[in-house]
Design a protein around this motif. Sequence first.
Motif, short mmCIF file in Angstrom:
data_model
loop_
_atom_site.label_atom_id
_atom_site.label_comp_id
_atom_site.label_asym_id
_atom_site.label_seq_id
_atom_site.Cartn_x
_atom_site.Cartn_y
_atom_site.Cartn_z
N ASP A 185 41.37 52.80 21.75
CA ASP A 185 41.47 52.02 22.98
C ASP A 185 42.86 52.09 23.59
O ASP A 185 43.02 52.14 24.80
CB ASP A 185 41.12 50.55 22.69
N SER B 209 42.96 55.48 25.30
CA SER B 209 41.97 55.74 26.33
C SER B 209 42.06 54.78 27.51
O SER B 209 41.70 55.13 28.62
CB SER B 209 40.56 55.73 25.73
N LYS B 210 42.55 53.55 27.30
CA LYS B 210 42.61 52.67 28.46
C LYS B 210 43.80 51.72 28.53
O LYS B 210 43.96 51.03 29.53
CB LYS B 210 41.31 51.87 28.56
N GLU B 211 44.65 51.69 27.53
CA GLU B 211 45.74 50.71 27.57
C GLU B 211 47.12 51.32 27.69
O GLU B 211 48.12 50.64 27.55
CB GLU B 211 45.68 49.83 26.33
N TYR C 250 48.49 48.30 28.79
CA TYR C 250 47.93 47.96 30.09
C TYR C 250 46.53 47.38 29.91
O TYR C 250 45.54 48.01 30.23
CB TYR C 250 47.89 49.20 30.99
N GLY C 251 46.48 46.18 29.39
CA GLY C 251 45.18 45.52 29.20
C GLY C 251 45.09 44.29 30.08
O GLY C 251 45.94 44.04 30.92
N GLU D 246 27.35 56.04 27.85
CA GLU D 246 28.79 55.85 27.64
C GLU D 246 29.07 55.11 26.33
O GLU D 246 29.92 55.50 25.54
CB GLU D 246 29.33 55.04 28.82
N LYS E 11 30.97 56.42 22.91
CA LYS E 11 32.15 55.75 22.39
C LYS E 11 31.97 55.38 20.92
O LYS E 11 32.84 55.61 20.08
CB LYS E 11 32.42 54.48 23.22
#
Length: 436
Positions: free
Chosen positions: A69, A72-74, A123-124, A203, A207
């Motif tokens: 995580d 991939s997104k933070e 970046y959460g 999706e 994951k």
Amino acid sequence: MKSKYQAPRGTNDIIPGPRQTDQIFETHRWQFVESEFLSVAWQYGYEEIRTPMFEEIDLFIRSSGEASDIVSKEMYDFMDKGDRHVALKPEGTAPAMRAYLEHGIGNVGSPTRLCYINHSFRYGRPGKGRYRQLHQLGMELIGSSSPQADAEIIIATYHFMNAIGIESPKVLVNCIGRVDTRTKYAEVILSHVKGFLAEQSEEQREKLSKNPVRMLDTKDEKLKAALEGLPQITDYLSDESRTHFERVCQILTENEIPFVHDAGIVRGLDYYTDTVFEFVDSELGDGLSLCGGGRYDGLIEQLGGKPTPSVGVGIGLERLLLTLEEKGIEIPRNQPDVYLVSATENARSHVQQLARELRVEMFTVQLDIDDRNIKQQFKAADRVGARFAVIIGDDEMKQNKVTIKNLASSEQTSLPQSELAEWLENTLLEITMAEE
RNA sequence: GCGAGUAUAGCUCAGUUGGUUAGAGCGCCUGACUGUGACUCAGGAGGUCGCCGGUUCAAGCCCGGUUAUUCGCCCCA
């Protein structure tokens, strides 16, 4: 007058107290926790390393894993003016290992013990105990595969928690094995939840399939139900891993660390091997951990070094302070030793000189610089929390004396000025001893 | 990234179905007290009601947007 600007989303100013709210962002609390941390770390032989606030993004992708995580997104990433893709560091281990390799830190003898106090960025979605700029205290023990290393990190962390007043955090440990175990176990999980996966979105399915072990700490009730009856990862451990884990547990027991084996602790980063752990405290919000760590035997090799078994911990500073606040644990503010009061205008330059002399003697000294009257000076002395007011007026100067008032007890005495420093030293020592 | 709540003085919060000049407690400043703070009493300062726009004769209150924050999901420190 309020500025139209405010601190960016998910960041906090840390400012001098006392504040009426958000007490965790008072400077003296941070200084207290940081100095306790450095002192405990030093007791175990950990020396501080400071790495840059940002790194080439590739370092984090390589170490944490593309599917994690964090990556991939933070990631708080951007292109700099030289077209380099960089990221503000989301955690401290990878940069520390990069520096370890870059400077050959391990070449002067093994094992290496490093600690750090880091800004980290994720970046959460911000919330209580979750920030975009957060602070981590970390320790890394590099170059030992011994179970004693795993135990040392956990013991030192526990010791540190105690030192700042978190008396009995819950220690959760687990063993997730090596790559072969995880590959094997991943297959076991996938076949066990086949029915559940079939109902998921493309999706979601992708994951979960990428890193099936992560399913274990899910809060999804349906997935939990699907996982019912799943054998534990410890059933698939190699003899080596199992022995290692048992030994770690044994050492923790010998050192009176009250831990529990929690098979649900799997950690979000790919680089962990065998031992993983978290500390939690019931005072903190649900699902928030105080710290997390584990063994990462493959990381250094992955970053281009030779195989170097290592173990480390990252501790969330904001969460420690939140926990201390919830528990009502007071952190004392630094108090000046004396506030010098000029009773008359004539005394001002005399007081200035006395301040200089006392500071040379290492006392913390404050005084009025705005020609305020005596009443205001006392008020200021009280506000800054001075232990003593030392008053000098015409009478005192004539007799070469000083008048000392203990601001807590209101007791007032008089002394020759030449004896002031010694008197202060002795009395402050008594006060300190009485407080402890 | 998704869903919901909140935003009024430095802080904690009132503010009626939209209606003159927006309040309280704490804190801050001044005085009672021309050599004494923390307690007491009296007075005072401090607000573009988060920001931008809309509806209305009239908006702190209604509507839209935006920013921040809190909670849940997700995930972690």
